[in-house]
Design an enzyme around this catalytic site. Structure first.
Site, PDB file in Angstrom:
ATOM      1  N   ASP A  13      -4.127 -12.883   3.631  1.00  0.00           N
ATOM      2  CA  ASP A  13      -5.410 -12.450   4.194  1.00  0.00           C
ATOM      3  C   ASP A  13      -6.577 -12.756   3.259  1.00  0.00           C
ATOM      4  OD1 ASP A  13      -4.427 -10.584   2.406  1.00  0.00           O
ATOM      5  OD2 ASP A  13      -4.433  -8.916   3.837  1.00  0.00           O
TER       6      ASP A  13
ATOM      7  N   ASP B 248      -2.517 -10.839  -2.141  1.00  0.00           N
ATOM      8  CA  ASP B 248      -3.101 -10.280  -0.915  1.00  0.00           C
ATOM      9  C   ASP B 248      -4.560  -9.900  -1.202  1.00  0.00           C
ATOM     10  OD1 ASP B 248      -1.897  -8.683   1.804  1.00  0.00           O
ATOM     11  OD2 ASP B 248      -3.721  -7.815   0.943  1.00  0.00           O
TER      12      ASP B 248
ATOM     13  N   HIS C 206      -6.168  -7.401  -0.394  1.00  0.00           N
ATOM     14  CA  HIS C 206      -6.328  -5.964  -0.671  1.00  0.00           C
ATOM     15  C   HIS C 206      -5.568  -5.583  -1.939  1.00  0.00           C
ATOM     16  CE1 HIS C 206      -6.681  -6.541   3.756  1.00  0.00           C
ATOM     17  NE2 HIS C 206      -7.799  -5.880   3.522  1.00  0.00           N
TER      18      HIS C 206
ATOM     19  N   HIS D 291       0.820  -1.224   0.000  1.00  0.00           N
ATOM     20  CA  HIS D 291       0.000   0.000   0.000  1.00  0.00           C
ATOM     21  C   HIS D 291       0.854   1.275   0.000  1.00  0.00           C
ATOM     22  CE1 HIS D 291      -3.615  -2.299   0.508  1.00  0.00           C
ATOM     23  NE2 HIS D 291      -3.281  -2.743   1.703  1.00  0.00           N
TER      24      HIS D 291
HETATM   25 ZN   LIG Z   1      -3.952  -7.227   2.818  1.00  0.00          ZN
END
Ligand SMILES: [Zn+2]
Length: 298
Positions: free
Chosen positions: A240, A157, A159, A121
């Site tokens: 995740d 991931d 996200h 991120h």
């Molecule tokens: Zn994540």
């Protein structure tokens, strides 16, 4: 062949505080599990200097992270929180990432970097989403500087790696393929975000069969590697997307990471693979996912 797992002890010292999901217990669970596994060799890497980070992040941003950490820590941005040892963790994680890339491009086989904080991120001049520096793009730039011109980044991931996409989306020498829950944090990652044709987003809703997520990610990897062969494969290996994770709604199990890893090896036999730890917020499940990925790499 044992897969080397590079880490640094300072990665365990970065502490965003009680109750924060990105806890040192995540990495500790992985290292505890790997310590009992004969097929894996854990290696302490030397810490990096700040120099390799400058290929991705401006010096004033890095100086700000270092200063906030040296002052005892605090919020860099919302829930992205530093402690006194966070800068040391950044340099330790970077050292482990570079050592893993050096191992792989030196012809010694695949490798994994068990590091935290995560990275995907992080934007050039802004940490967010628990991430301070973008480990996978630092790895990509290092690999390119060492002669691996074309780099494929696979991000599984749950996200979207908004930072990674932002850092590579104008650069056709890097292709970025991401499977992620959508709409979800951080809000980016729509299928029509294509960069210069080098971004392959696979946004999906929660709660679907694992085979759908795996199949759709694989189709995007095939699309990204048709008429384009990478010299290095980096995996933004968050776990995740596993069933039960508190920060996502996907349904993957350890076997799915093993399957994807095996498929990558089979499709791209000339490209070494380096996995880099991203998210995954149930420590025991995270350790199981990492172990499955490593067994398939070895
Ligand atoms: Zn994540």
């Amino acid at each position: 062949m044992p897969v080397p797992v590079f880490t640094h002890s300072d990665c365990l010292k970065h502490d965003p505080g009680p109750g924060h999901p990105e806890t040192p217990a995540r990495l500790r669970a992985i290292l505890d599990r790997l310590g009992k596994d004969q097929t894996v060799e854990v290696r302490e890497a030397p810490p990096a200097s700040r120099e390799p980070l400058l290929a991705v992040h401006p010096a004033p941003y890095l100086a700000g992270v270092e200063a906030l950490s040296a002052g005892g820590g605090g919020a860099l941005f919302l829930d992205t929180i530093l402690s006194r040892d966070s800068w040391a963790a950044v340099l330790g994680a970077t050292g482990a990432v570079l050592a893993a890339v050096d191992h792989a491009i030196g012809g010694q086989g695949h490798a994994f970097a068990a590091v935290r904080p995560p990275g995907h991120h992080a934007l050039a001049a802004k940490g967010m989403g628990f991430c301070l520096v973008n480990n996978v793009v630092v790895a990509a730039r290092h690999g390119q500087a060492e002669g691996r011109g074309r780099v494929l980044i696979v991000d599984w991931d749950v996200h979207h790696g908004n930072g990674t996409q932002a850092l590579v989306e104008t650069d056709p020498s890097v292709r970025y393929v991401s499977l992620h829950q959508y709409p979800w944090y951080p809000g980016t990652g729509a299928a029509d975000e294509r960069g210069v044709g080098n971004v392959f987003n696979v946004p999906r809703g929660p709660g679907k069969p694992a085979a759908l997520y795996v199949g759709d990610l694989w189709a995007a990897i095939v699309a990204a590697t048709t008429d384009w062969t990478p010299d290095l494969v980096l995996v933004s290996a968050g776990f995740d997307a596993m069933a039960g994770d508190p920060l996502g709604g996907f349904t993957l199990e350890p076997e799915h990471y093993a399957d994807l890893t095996t498929r990558l090896r089979d499709r791209l036999p000339a490209a070494p693979i380096v996995g880099l730890l991203e998210g995954g917020y149930l420590p025991d499940r995270l350790a199981a996912g990492v172990t499955a990925h490593l067994r398939a790499l070895g």
